[in-house]
Write an enzyme that holds these catalytic residues in place. Structure first.
Site, PDB file in Angstrom:
ATOM      1  N   GLU A 236       0.787  -1.247   0.000  1.00 29.43           N
ATOM      2  CA  GLU A 236       0.000   0.000   0.000  1.00 29.43           C
ATOM      3  C   GLU A 236       0.819   1.297   0.000  1.00 29.43           C
ATOM      4  OE1 GLU A 236      -3.183  -0.146   2.956  1.00 29.43           O
ATOM      5  OE2 GLU A 236      -3.308  -2.319   2.822  1.00 29.43           O
TER       6      GLU A 236
ATOM      7  N   CYS B 145      -4.334  12.220  12.191  1.00 30.54           N
ATOM      8  CA  CYS B 145      -5.418  12.941  11.535  1.00 30.54           C
ATOM      9  C   CYS B 145      -5.634  12.419  10.118  1.00 30.54           C
ATOM     10  CB  CYS B 145      -5.096  14.423  11.489  1.00 30.54           C
ATOM     11  SG  CYS B 145      -5.112  15.153  13.128  1.00 30.54           S
TER      12      CYS B 145
ATOM     13  N   HIS C 204       0.264  -1.688  17.407  1.00 25.40           N
ATOM     14  CA  HIS C 204       0.195  -0.311  17.893  1.00 25.40           C
ATOM     15  C   HIS C 204       1.233  -0.035  18.976  1.00 25.40           C
ATOM     16  CE1 HIS C 204      -3.821  -0.874  16.033  1.00 25.40           C
ATOM     17  NE2 HIS C 204      -3.554   0.327  15.583  1.00 25.40           N
TER      18      HIS C 204
HETATM   19  N1  GLN Z   1      -5.181  -2.881   4.928  1.00 22.40           N
HETATM   20  C1  GLN Z   1      -5.102  -1.799   5.860  1.00 22.40           C
HETATM   21  C2  GLN Z   1      -3.678  -1.671   6.368  1.00 22.40           C
HETATM   22  O1  GLN Z   1      -3.013  -2.657   6.437  1.00 22.40           O
HETATM   23  C3  GLN Z   1      -6.023  -2.019   7.030  1.00 22.40           C
HETATM   24  C4  GLN Z   1      -5.948  -0.884   8.004  1.00 22.40           C
HETATM   25  C5  GLN Z   1      -6.951  -0.971   9.137  1.00 22.40           C
HETATM   26  O2  GLN Z   1      -7.326  -2.032   9.564  1.00 22.40           O
HETATM   27  N2  GLN Z   1      -7.379   0.121   9.675  1.00 22.40           N
HETATM   28  O3  GLN Z   1      -3.233  -0.605   6.727  1.00 22.40           O
END
Ligand code: GLN
Ligand code: ZN
Length: 573
Positions: free
Chosen positions: A296, A328, A506
């Site tokens: 991504e 944000c 996280h």
């Molecule tokens: N495919 C997204 C990522 O890997 C999913 C993000 C999410 O779950 N908020 O960032």
């Protein structure tokens, strides 16, 4: 509890006056309770629940002393301009009865909307007239107050009311125009949908996958599909994968900014993203993962990226709102009918797959999450808007499948947060939300594996909806609860495969092989190995490579240990 809490607060408030602010819904059967609490004022949401105004006015008018009613009549949660004249007349009766005890305000805190429309010079001029951001909303509140205090004929007030009338009329006209267009487009959508069906069925050799089945249902049941997918994909037990994104480095952000500013040309930017994809594919092969992703790098945000490519959406230049903590986002503005003019992810996916023999998962954001994390038009039901998004995603799914993608993940992290506050409204929401997910995904053949992902997994009360998504694999947050969430899935006899997050992405902490092995063992107690996938609990975009590399290596090593034990008839199950 409410009575006690407010009595305690009232006793402690001294000279301070208490205003009880309610929003995002009506008071409903709590109206009498709210009216009895010892507070000096009551704020109500008249955008979500305009029907409560008379009843609330009655209660406040009857209250002893100088209690105020704060009328939240300017939408604080969305970006549409208020019909100020309509709001003015809606408040007329309350104003006559309450006089100075009537206050006017936004429905809720303005933290949910962008700061200032004047900071947007690239927005379409017509659309701009429909909008009000926080600063403009304060102007609307001031106009309303002036209208109530001085009357609609006051010259300054009259001018501002006329400006509002003009904007409202222009939006109505545009929407009527769109209505006619929509009727035509609906015909086209139907045709395109049938085309996508035929194409996908042909490319996957799935007999009758499309022709016979209703469009919101997969051609075969879960077990049957799982069997076909096992044969076709030939993955090891406990397949390892990730959730989609890889580190969004400063380099990536810099390149994106340069591209947006026109300093980096389209071709150079594409080459940059391709190099990043190649790097991510290489890193995953090195880590030994089974199902890869392209990482991504081209996505600024999982919703904004699609908003920028779908018709019916506008994006802002400076419309930042808080997502969580210090993060944000700029939610797109969904103002019109949604359509997909061209494929949105297929080229990146095709390129990523060309670099490796291992399967690369296609990666899309689901219709409910796109809806939930956008500013959505308020002139038709959200369910209807969501269906339009679902059809656009469905077309993308069909194109990914036709391009040879065997695994497609459709993320729905926002499914749960869309739940209405009132229990009575929840079933209806979950019905259309799950239907939209299926509409987006169910067009594929049996051999195409549909994944979904959700982060905040408190599943107990929506487990039926999770089942109703009819995905083949779901990845979920589970690390923080030490896999407790799996109990809900087990209790519901969740039929499909599950990828419980093996560690919390996280946290700035690299999990050791042993930590992951412990989590995996817990998962293996809850679910049979044949139903389990191994993955982190969310995308890796917020982490650095120095964390991601060892974490994934440890995850794969822990998985190999478990596999060896399973193969040796060990104690896992
Ligand atoms: N495919 C997204 C990522 O890997 C999913 C993000 C999410 O779950 N908020 O960032
Ligand atoms: Zn997530």
């Amino acid at each position: 509890a409410l009575r006690r809490a407010y009595e305690t607060l009232a006793a402690a408030s001294g000279p301070a006056r208490l205003l009880l602010a309610t929003y995002f819904g009506g008071l409903g059967d709590n109206l009498d309770l709210a009216a009895e609490l010892p507070v000096d004022g009551l704020h109500v949401d008249l955008v979500r629940a305009p029907g409560q105004l008379t009843a609330v006015t009655d209660r406040v008018a009857a209250a002893p002393g100088d209690r105020v009613l704060s009328a939240g009549i300017v939408d604080g949660r969305n970006v549409w301009r208020t019909d100020v004249r309509a709001a003015f007349s809606a408040l007329g009766d309350a104003h006559r009865r309450l006089g100075d005890r009537l206050w006017v305000g936004p429905s809720c805190s303005l933290q949910h909307v962008p700061h200032d429309l004047d900071a947007e010079d690239a927005l379409d001029a017509d659309l701009r007239e429909w909008l009000a951001f926080a600063d403009q909303k304060l102007g609307e509140v001031a106009t309303l107050t002036a209208a109530l205090n001085h009357g609609a004929d006051d010259p300054a007030v009259a001018t501002r009311l006329r400006a509002s009338d003009t904007a409202v009329a222009a939006r109505r006209r545009a929407q009527r125009g769109a209505e006619a267009h929509r009727r035509r487009a609906r015909g086209e959508v139907e045709t395109a949908r049938r085309g996508a069906h035929a194409e996908s069925a042909a490319s996957r050799g799935a007999h009758g996958a499309a022709s016979g089945a209703a469009e919101g249902r997969r051609a075969s049941g879960q077990a049957e599909r799982a069997e076909v997918q096992r044969r076709e994909l030939d993955l090891p037990p406990l397949p390892t994968t990730t959730i989609g994104s890889f580190p969004q480095t400063d380099d990536i952000r810099r390149a994106r900014r340069a591209h947006a500013a026109g300093e980096l040309g389209d071709d150079d930017y594409r080459d940059f993203c391709r190099a990043e994809i190649a790097h991510v594919i290489g890193a995953q092969e090195e880590a030994g993962l089974d199902v890869l992703v392209h990482g991504e790098p081209e996505r600024n945000d999982m919703v904004q990226y699609f908003g920028e490519r779908l018709a019916g959406f506008a994006t802002t230049a400076n419309g930042w709102v808080q997502s969580y903590g210090t993060r944000c986002v700029r939610p797109p503005i969904l103002y019109g009918d949604v359509a997909r003019p061209a494929p949105m992810t297929v080229e990146w996916q095709r390129y990523a797959q060309s670099l490796t023999d291992r399967p690369v998962k296609g990666m899309l954001t689901g219709p409910v999450t796109i809806l939930q994390w956008s500013f959505v038009r308020d002139d038709q039901p959200r369910a209807q808007t969501c269906r339009q998004i679902a059809l656009a995603i469905r077309a993308e799914v069909a194109d990914l499948e036709a391009a040879g993608t065997h695994i497609i993940q459709v993320d729905e992290p926002a499914l749960r947060e869309g739940l209405p506050l009132r229990r009575a409204d929840r079933k209806r929401y979950l019905d259309w939300a799950t239907e939209c997910f299926r509409l987006a995904t169910a067009g594929v053949g049996d051999a195409t594996q549909v994944h979904t992902h959700m982060c905040y997994a408190e599943f107990g009360d929506i487990i039926d909806a999770i089942v109703a998504l009819d995905a083949d694999v779901i990845s979920i947050e589970a690390a923080r609860s030490r896999m407790a969430v799996l109990d809900d899935l087990v209790a519901a006899r969740y039929p499909a495969a599950v990828g419980p997050g093996m560690y919390d992405i996280h946290a700035p902490h690299v999990p050791s092989e042993d930590e992951i092995a412990t989590q995996l063992d817990r998962a293996l107690v809850a679910l049979p190995a044949g139903q389990l996938w191994v993955n982190p609990d969310c995308g890796l975009k917020t982490r650095g490579w120095d964390e991601v590399r060892p974490a994934l290596a440890h995850m794969v090593a822990a998985t190999r240990r478990a596999r060896a034990r399973l193969a040796g008839g060990g104690d896992a199950n």
